[in-house]
Scaffold this active site. Sequence first.
Site, mmCIF file in Angstrom:
data_model
loop_
_atom_site.group_PDB
_atom_site.id
_atom_site.type_symbol
_atom_site.label_atom_id
_atom_site.label_comp_id
_atom_site.label_asym_id
_atom_site.label_seq_id
_atom_site.Cartn_x
_atom_site.Cartn_y
_atom_site.Cartn_z
ATOM 1 N N ARG A 12 14.818 31.227 14.544
ATOM 2 C CA ARG A 12 14.531 29.681 14.164
ATOM 3 C C ARG A 12 13.724 29.539 13.059
ATOM 4 O O ARG A 12 14.233 29.300 11.794
ATOM 5 C CB ARG A 12 14.149 28.902 15.364
ATOM 6 N N ASP A 13 12.421 29.854 13.038
ATOM 7 C CA ASP A 13 11.525 29.517 11.945
ATOM 8 C C ASP A 13 11.777 30.649 11.076
ATOM 9 O O ASP A 13 11.608 29.961 9.606
ATOM 10 C CB ASP A 13 10.157 29.660 12.514
ATOM 11 N N HIS A 204 0.198 30.681 15.393
ATOM 12 C CA HIS A 204 1.397 30.728 14.647
ATOM 13 C C HIS A 204 0.825 30.824 13.151
ATOM 14 O O HIS A 204 0.358 29.875 12.838
ATOM 15 C CB HIS A 204 2.316 29.484 14.647
ATOM 16 N N HIS A 206 1.345 32.197 9.015
ATOM 17 C CA HIS A 206 2.140 32.490 7.957
ATOM 18 C C HIS A 206 1.219 33.429 7.067
ATOM 19 O O HIS A 206 -0.014 33.298 7.163
ATOM 20 C CB HIS A 206 2.582 31.364 7.260
ATOM 21 N N CYS A 237 7.075 28.321 4.955
ATOM 22 C CA CYS A 237 7.365 26.740 4.909
ATOM 23 C C CYS A 237 7.893 26.583 3.583
ATOM 24 O O CYS A 237 7.166 26.972 2.701
ATOM 25 C CB CYS A 237 5.906 26.010 5.146
ATOM 26 N N ASN A 246 6.384 34.728 7.623
ATOM 27 C CA ASN A 246 5.469 34.718 8.862
ATOM 28 C C ASN A 246 4.771 36.217 8.981
ATOM 29 O O ASN A 246 5.335 36.986 8.402
ATOM 30 C CB ASN A 246 5.944 34.340 10.013
#
Length: 299
Positions: A12-13, A204, A206, A237, A246
């Site tokens: 997903r991310d 979470h 990055h 992002c 990430n």
Amino acid sequence: MRSIELIEVGPRDGLQNEPRLLSTVDKIELIECCVSAGLRRIEAASFVRPEKVPQLADAEEVMASVPRVQGVSYAGLVLNRKGLYRALAAGVDEVNVVVAATEEFSRRNLAVGVEDALRAWTEIAAEAASTGVRTTVTIAAAFGCPYSGDVSAEEVIGIARRVAEARPDEISLADTIGVGTPDQVRRLTDAVRAVAPGVPLRGHFHNTRNTGYANALAALDCGVSTLDVTVGGIGGCPYTPSPQGNVATEDMLYALDRMGVRTGVDINAVIDISAWLSERLGREVPALLGRAGTFPPTT
């Protein structure tokens, strides 16, 4: 020996900002490989408007074919009740709801203000609780905002206090644009734990400025026992200049394995997944372990 839980968010991310669209078949294979490698919580889909995130427009098709293995939990990103209903119909085991730490990030990224996002979370929490689906609230831009700059701990603490009122199963602190530092992680983690006692915390991070791994390890030192990772270190992002991805599943695993921290994940299997993913994406993924190799070398 300590153990921690890694949540694979690559499907997903990680994929959402990739310019090359992966086929539904490839996404399902990616998830199957992650399950085979030992990952047990996987963020598999995003239930937002398809035109906003074309890479993830096939959420229902992906969820219809993921391997249903005992002990494996699939999460979907949702922002409102409409997204929640889609996610529930698709058979997710948990939902991840985003609330931004700043007004400008919320409006530009989520298309609603912070108050509206908090209201949506409260509604989602009530609905999800009635179905038995697990809920995570991610506080986005908790360590810095690309529009507003530094984010004060007080702002994040205020958001955390309010989301905790609806009894989430987990609160995730997200360094969405990769600007945080380990000392900031320690202060914020301790402060949020104080206003949301008993709620497990998740990290979470990055790696935009190469602090992601240091921040993840700092979170572990503060008692955070759940970390988001992406196979190959893909992601980043879209609202920050030159996003670098990430923290990579395999690079994180190397540090944890050498520290004697148990994850239940096969590091060599993840290296193989990253090599496969590089071929599908048409570029070399950011993770370093596939190039450097494990130490001592393993077969």
